[in-house]
Design an enzyme around this catalytic site. Structure first.
Site, PDB file in Angstrom:
ATOM      1  CB  VAL A  11      -0.958  -0.033   1.223  1.00 31.90           C
ATOM      2  CG1 VAL A  11      -1.625   1.310   1.429  1.00 31.90           C
ATOM      3  CG2 VAL A  11      -2.013  -1.126   1.028  1.00 31.90           C
ATOM      4  CG  ASP A  30      10.462   0.073   4.609  1.00 34.26           C
ATOM      5  OD1 ASP A  30       9.321  -0.134   4.154  1.00 34.26           O
ATOM      6  OD2 ASP A  30      11.047  -0.746   5.345  1.00 34.26           O
ATOM      7  CB  THR A  86      -2.135  -3.796  10.703  1.00 38.16           C
ATOM      8  OG1 THR A  86      -2.846  -4.053   9.487  1.00 38.16           O
ATOM      9  CG2 THR A  86      -1.940  -2.321  10.860  1.00 38.16           C
ATOM     10  NE  ARG A 157      -9.379  -4.618  -7.679  1.00 39.92           N
ATOM     11  CZ  ARG A 157     -10.022  -4.635  -8.840  1.00 39.92           C
ATOM     12  NH1 ARG A 157     -10.733  -5.676  -9.188  1.00 39.92           N
ATOM     13  NH2 ARG A 157      -9.938  -3.607  -9.673  1.00 39.92           N
ATOM     14  CG  ASN A 214     -10.822  -5.568   2.809  1.00 42.20           C
ATOM     15  OD1 ASN A 214     -11.112  -5.069   1.726  1.00 42.20           O
ATOM     16  ND2 ASN A 214      -9.583  -5.610   3.255  1.00 42.20           N
ATOM     17  CG  LEU A 256     -21.410 -12.872  -7.142  1.00 39.31           C
ATOM     18  CD1 LEU A 256     -22.744 -12.753  -7.869  1.00 39.31           C
ATOM     19  CD2 LEU A 256     -21.606 -13.655  -5.840  1.00 39.31           C
ATOM     20  CB  CYS A 266      -6.412  -7.760   2.472  1.00 42.25           C
ATOM     21  SG  CYS A 266      -5.001  -6.833   1.877  1.00 42.25           S
ATOM     22  CE  LYS A 324      -5.572 -10.122  -7.152  1.00 39.73           C
ATOM     23  NZ  LYS A 324      -6.154  -8.839  -6.740  1.00 39.73           N
ATOM     24  NE  ARG A 331       1.805 -10.873   1.952  1.00 39.35           N
ATOM     25  CZ  ARG A 331       1.763  -9.561   2.099  1.00 39.35           C
ATOM     26  NH1 ARG A 331       1.860  -9.021   3.300  1.00 39.35           N
ATOM     27  NH2 ARG A 331       1.614  -8.768   1.049  1.00 39.35           N
TER      28      ARG A 331
HETATM   29  C1  UGA Z   1      -8.477  -6.947  -1.302  1.00 42.51           C
HETATM   30  C2  UGA Z   1      -9.602  -5.982  -1.707  1.00 42.51           C
HETATM   31  O1  UGA Z   1     -10.219  -6.423  -2.915  1.00 42.51           O
HETATM   32  C3  UGA Z   1      -9.062  -4.561  -1.891  1.00 42.51           C
HETATM   33  O2  UGA Z   1     -10.131  -3.660  -2.168  1.00 42.51           O
HETATM   34  C4  UGA Z   1      -8.369  -4.135  -0.588  1.00 42.51           C
HETATM   35  O3  UGA Z   1      -7.791  -2.832  -0.721  1.00 42.51           O
HETATM   36  C5  UGA Z   1      -7.256  -5.135  -0.260  1.00 42.51           C
HETATM   37  O4  UGA Z   1      -7.848  -6.456  -0.122  1.00 42.51           O
HETATM   38  C6  UGA Z   1      -6.634  -4.685   1.038  1.00 42.51           C
HETATM   39  O5  UGA Z   1      -7.343  -4.615   2.047  1.00 42.51           O
HETATM   40  O6  UGA Z   1      -5.462  -4.269   1.023  1.00 42.51           O
HETATM   41  P1  UGA Z   1      -6.524  -8.221  -2.646  1.00 42.51           P
HETATM   42  O7  UGA Z   1      -6.344  -9.005  -1.388  1.00 42.51           O
HETATM   43  O8  UGA Z   1      -5.339  -7.638  -3.324  1.00 42.51           O
HETATM   44  O9  UGA Z   1      -7.557  -7.000  -2.388  1.00 42.51           O
HETATM   45  O10 UGA Z   1      -7.194  -9.189  -3.726  1.00 42.51           O
HETATM   46  P2  UGA Z   1      -8.663  -9.535  -4.255  1.00 42.51           P
HETATM   47  O11 UGA Z   1      -8.712  -9.288  -5.703  1.00 42.51           O
HETATM   48  O12 UGA Z   1      -9.711  -8.892  -3.440  1.00 42.51           O
HETATM   49  O13 UGA Z   1      -8.707 -11.122  -4.017  1.00 42.51           O
HETATM   50  C7  UGA Z   1      -8.636 -11.679  -2.711  1.00 42.51           C
HETATM   51  C8  UGA Z   1      -8.866 -13.168  -2.772  1.00 42.51           C
HETATM   52  O14 UGA Z   1     -10.211 -13.471  -3.130  1.00 42.51           O
HETATM   53  C9  UGA Z   1      -7.992 -13.917  -3.813  1.00 42.51           C
HETATM   54  O15 UGA Z   1      -7.537 -15.123  -3.258  1.00 42.51           O
HETATM   55  C10 UGA Z   1      -8.948 -14.177  -4.973  1.00 42.51           C
HETATM   56  O16 UGA Z   1      -8.598 -15.311  -5.723  1.00 42.51           O
HETATM   57  C11 UGA Z   1     -10.251 -14.393  -4.212  1.00 42.51           C
HETATM   58  N1  UGA Z   1     -11.448 -14.104  -5.033  1.00 42.51           N
HETATM   59  C12 UGA Z   1     -11.709 -12.843  -5.441  1.00 42.51           C
HETATM   60  C13 UGA Z   1     -12.301 -15.158  -5.364  1.00 42.51           C
HETATM   61  O17 UGA Z   1     -12.076 -16.324  -5.004  1.00 42.51           O
HETATM   62  N2  UGA Z   1     -13.428 -14.867  -6.088  1.00 42.51           N
HETATM   63  C14 UGA Z   1     -13.731 -13.602  -6.495  1.00 42.51           C
HETATM   64  O18 UGA Z   1     -14.798 -13.424  -7.144  1.00 42.51           O
HETATM   65  C15 UGA Z   1     -12.841 -12.574  -6.175  1.00 42.51           C
END
Ligand code: UGA
Length: 436
Positions: A11, A30, A86, A157, A214, A256, A266, A324, A331
């Site tokens: 971030v 840092d 955090t 993200r 989140n 979805l 996160c 992803k 992580r």
């Molecule tokens: C997430 C949030 O989407 C961000 O808005 C937020 O800023 C961030 O956490 C944070 O708090 O710093 P991120 O963890 O980078 O972002 O990734 P996501 O795209 O949200 O995916 C999270 C997990 O959910 C992945 O393992 C992904 O594969 C899974 N996912 C996501 C699914 O299984 N299905 C979906 O439809 C979407």
């Protein structure tokens, strides 16, 4: 505007680059000397599409600099962002040690009015705690310096961080003073032209908005994962269910997509922290508590599917190790969980490949039954089964004929539903999607 960013993690770094790109002068602080040295030379320590280009162009334009010198960094910024980690404590709470250290450093070196802003995801009440730490530290120095504390949570993200930061759906600013409001508005003035809302609220509400967002997204994913599991039992198709549900404007098709459980730095951490906050304040979040359990179960379901179907001695290709696509971050990755579960059986040879996360994965996984592969082809070649754990674009492009030619067996576990079931069955595969 001079901006200081404390913390060059995901971030902090992306926000620092983004603010520099908006035309501000940014200094990133840092404690990790190696990270600071690499960044100063234009080398991005994380894999994030577009980040290194932005780093190089803003270094060239002298709009961003990196330092380990706390005093210099704190004196530099009119606005100081706290974007340190955090992490999760053993009992599921957010560890605010780094955040409070940053607040103490600010109290020690602050030399004029500043706006201190939290970007890290922090529990409700943290901004107020930061205010009192800075206040007390200044008082201990026998000084009287004015400052404001604000909360400006980040919603970017991984893998899409630059686009999300430069063009967010909304900006949330939790703030109590008009002067601080003006200063923060001015660094987001480029964004004001986009007609997207800047929502001004209290610091407590801003902090809650981040956790609630989140947790809601994690709930949405978990909901469709459980519907997918049920679809399998009743011979329905979750992809059609999700697409049809998503046509309802109140639901929306985003988040979805069923999968082997959400991961990353996160959702797992923030859902647990929010559930803990709910318990502490006597307002239990029973839905979130169920989501946490169901997500653990989802990872287990994925591993069990493979273990139940594949006989001892099978060679299994696992494609995708990051949590992803478009990131090297592993992580809380479901792929790592499934790999570990398969290794525990001691029944299989695992051929592992990820386009970016090999180095990180090698640090976490070590076993005589792992074969690390240079590319997808090498992993697929001679395998009895191919499992899609992460939906990297290069895996989506794998043709059925190509897979058939390279594989020894014909079992596909497609935990991201990247292939079309009927096409795969027609090509002679034993196809196991998720909820299809
Ligand atoms: C997430 C949030 O989407 C961000 O808005 C937020 O800023 C961030 O956490 C944070 O708090 O710093 P991120 O963890 O980078 O972002 O990734 P996501 O795209 O949200 O995916 C999270 C997990 O959910 C992945 O393992 C992904 O594969 C899974 N996912 C996501 C699914 O299984 N299905 C979906 O439809 C979407």
């Amino acid at each position: 505007m001079n901006i200081t960013m404390i913390g060059t993690g995901y971030v902090g770094l992306i926000a620092g680059l983004g603010f520099a790109n908006f035309g501000n002068n940014v200094m990133c602080l840092d404690i990790n000397e190696e990270t600071i040295s690499r960044l100063s030379q234009g080398e991005c320590p994380i894999y994030e599409p577009g980040a290194e280009d932005l780093l190089k162009s803003n270094l060239k334009a002298n709009r961003i600099q990196f330092t380990c010198d706390t005093k210099k960094a704190i004196e530099f910024g009119e606005i100081i962002f706290i974007a340190v980690g955090t992490p999760e404590t053993d009992n599921g709470e957010a560890d605010l040690g780094y955040v409070y250290n940053a607040a103490r450093s600010i109290g020690n070196y602050i030399d004029s009015y500043k706006v201190v802003v939290t970007k890290s995801t922090v529990p409700v009440g943290t901004a107020k705690e930061i205010r009192s730490i800075i206040h007390d530290t200044i008082r201990n120095r026998k000084e009287d310096i004015n400052f404001d504390v604000a909360s400006n949570p980040e919603f970017l993200r991984e893998g899409k961080a630059i686009g999300d930061f430069l063009n967010p759906d909304r900006i949330i600013i939790g703030i109590d003073s008009n002067l601080a409001k003006e200063k923060l508005n001015s660094i987001y003035k480029g964004f004001l032209r986009s007609n997207k809302p800047i929502i001004i609220t209290s610091t407590n509400t801003a902090e809650m908005i981040k956790y609630a967002s989140n947790a809601f997204l994690a709930t949405k994913i978990t909901f469709i994962n459980e519907i997918a599991n049920l679809c399998e039992k009743v011979d329905a198709n979750v992809l059609e269910v999700a697409a049809a549900m998503g046509k309802d404007g109140r639901i929306s098709p985003k988040f979805l997509h069923p999968g082997p459980g959400y991961g990353g730095s996160c959702f797992p951490k923030d859902t647990k922290a929010l559930a803990k906050i709910g318990k502490t304040f006597g307002a239990p979040l029973t839905i979130i508590e169920s989501v946490i359990k169901a997500n653990e179960k989802q990872k287990e379901i994925a591993a069990t599917k493979i273990i139940e179907k594949m006989p001892k001695g099978s060679v299994i290709a696992l494609l995708g190790l990051s949590f992803k696509p478009d990131t090297d971050d592993i992580r809380e990755s479901s792929a790592i969980y499934v790999t570990q579960k398969l290794l525990e059986t001691k029944k299989y040879k695992l051929k592992l490949y990820d386009p970016q996360a090999m180095e990180e994965s090698k640090k976490q996984l070590s076993d005589e039954n792992i074969i690390w592969c240079q590319n997808a082809k090498e992993a697929i070649q001679g395998s009895d089964s191919v499992t899609i754990m992460t939906e990297w674009a290069e895996f989506r492009n794998l043709e059925a004929d190509y897979l058939r030619k390279l594989m020894k067996g014909n079992v596909i576990f497609d935990f991201r539903n990247i292939f079309i079931k009927d096409e795969m069955i027609q090509a002679g595969f034993e196809y196991n999607g998720l909820g299809v």
